[in-house]
Design a protein around this motif. Structure first.
Motif, PDB file in Angstrom:
ATOM      1  N   ALA A  37      54.606  69.135 -31.239  1.00 57.05           N
ATOM      2  CA  ALA A  37      55.578  68.049 -31.130  1.00 57.05           C
ATOM      3  C   ALA A  37      54.975  66.743 -31.648  1.00 57.05           C
ATOM      4  N   ASP A  64      60.132  68.600 -33.490  1.00 56.46           N
ATOM      5  CA  ASP A  64      59.527  69.898 -33.188  1.00 56.46           C
ATOM      6  C   ASP A  64      58.727  70.289 -34.425  1.00 56.46           C
ATOM      7  N   PRO A  67      58.476  75.028 -35.260  1.00 56.73           N
ATOM      8  CA  PRO A  67      59.753  75.617 -34.843  1.00 56.73           C
ATOM      9  C   PRO A  67      59.668  77.074 -34.418  1.00 56.73           C
ATOM     10  N   ASN A  70      58.916  78.550 -30.097  1.00 57.12           N
ATOM     11  CA  ASN A  70      59.928  78.657 -29.030  1.00 57.12           C
ATOM     12  C   ASN A  70      59.688  77.707 -27.858  1.00 57.12           C
ATOM     13  N   HIS A  71      59.072  76.544 -28.125  1.00 52.81           N
ATOM     14  CA  HIS A  71      58.868  75.529 -27.092  1.00 52.81           C
ATOM     15  C   HIS A  71      59.540  74.236 -27.529  1.00 52.81           C
ATOM     16  N   ASN A  72      59.903  73.440 -26.542  1.00 51.14           N
ATOM     17  CA  ASN A  72      60.602  72.185 -26.781  1.00 51.14           C
ATOM     18  C   ASN A  72      59.678  71.000 -26.529  1.00 51.14           C
ATOM     19  N   TYR A  88      63.970  64.890 -23.403  1.00 53.01           N
ATOM     20  CA  TYR A  88      63.786  66.085 -24.223  1.00 53.01           C
ATOM     21  C   TYR A  88      64.425  65.947 -25.595  1.00 53.01           C
ATOM     22  N   LYS A  90      65.197  68.679 -29.139  1.00 51.84           N
ATOM     23  CA  LYS A  90      65.830  69.984 -29.327  1.00 51.84           C
ATOM     24  C   LYS A  90      64.899  70.848 -30.165  1.00 51.84           C
ATOM     25  N   GLN A  91      64.829  72.113 -29.805  1.00 46.44           N
ATOM     26  CA  GLN A  91      63.975  73.028 -30.554  1.00 46.44           C
ATOM     27  C   GLN A  91      64.432  73.107 -32.008  1.00 46.44           C
ATOM     28  N   ARG A  92      63.436  73.165 -32.885  1.00 43.67           N
ATOM     29  CA  ARG A  92      63.650  73.310 -34.325  1.00 43.67           C
ATOM     30  C   ARG A  92      64.397  72.136 -34.947  1.00 43.67           C
ATOM     31  N   LEU A 118      54.576  68.786 -25.264  1.00 38.82           N
ATOM     32  CA  LEU A 118      55.220  70.047 -25.598  1.00 38.82           C
ATOM     33  C   LEU A 118      55.368  70.844 -24.316  1.00 38.82           C
TER      34      LEU A 118
END
Length: 137
Positions: A37, A64, A67, A70-72, A88, A90-92, A118
């Motif tokens: 991140a 992110d 990507p 699989n973590h935000n 927070y 957003k993933q990817r 992260l």
């Protein structure tokens, strides 16, 4: 004598206003990174008591950077000795964030910490950048 006193008072009012204007102007946040991140293109300001609760206001992009993990990612902000607040992403994705943090018991905020993390789930500790400490200049 009255003219001299009036000039001193006027100068004091001008300097006080200049200090308030500078304290509430936008300052650059350095880019913060941790594995997975990043927070980039950030800015912050300390608002005066009469604007937005005298808050620590900030904005920038939470990214992110991995990507496929699989973590935000999230941003954490702490003001006036309170606990960390999380924001927070957003993933990817690359997400623009803009928030204000303040202590309701005080007229204005003059102490803030900021970091990017992260979220690695409940079984493993999160990765976080070193917290940066900010105070009005």
């Amino acid at each position: 004598m009255k003219k001299a006193l009036a000039s001193v008072v006027a100068a004091g009012i001008f300097l006080a206003g200049a200090g308030t204007a500078f304290a509430s102007s936008w300052q650059k946040l350095p880019d913060l990174k941790t594995r997975g991140a990043a927070f980039e293109q950030g800015f912050y300001r300390f608002n005066p008591a009469e604007r937005n609760h005298g808050s620590f206001e900030w904005s920038g992009y939470l990214i992110d950077t991995d990507p496929d993990d699989n973590h935000n990612g999230y941003v954490q902000v702490r003001v006036e000795g309170h606990d960390w607040a999380r924001y927070y992403g957003k993933q990817r994705q690359r997400v623009r964030l803009h928030h204000s943090n303040w202590d309701g018991a005080q007229r204005y905020t003059d102490d803030a910490y900021f970091r990017v993390c992260l979220d690695k789930g409940t079984l493993r500790p999160d990765n976080c950048s070193s917290p940066r400490h900010y105070q009005p200049r």
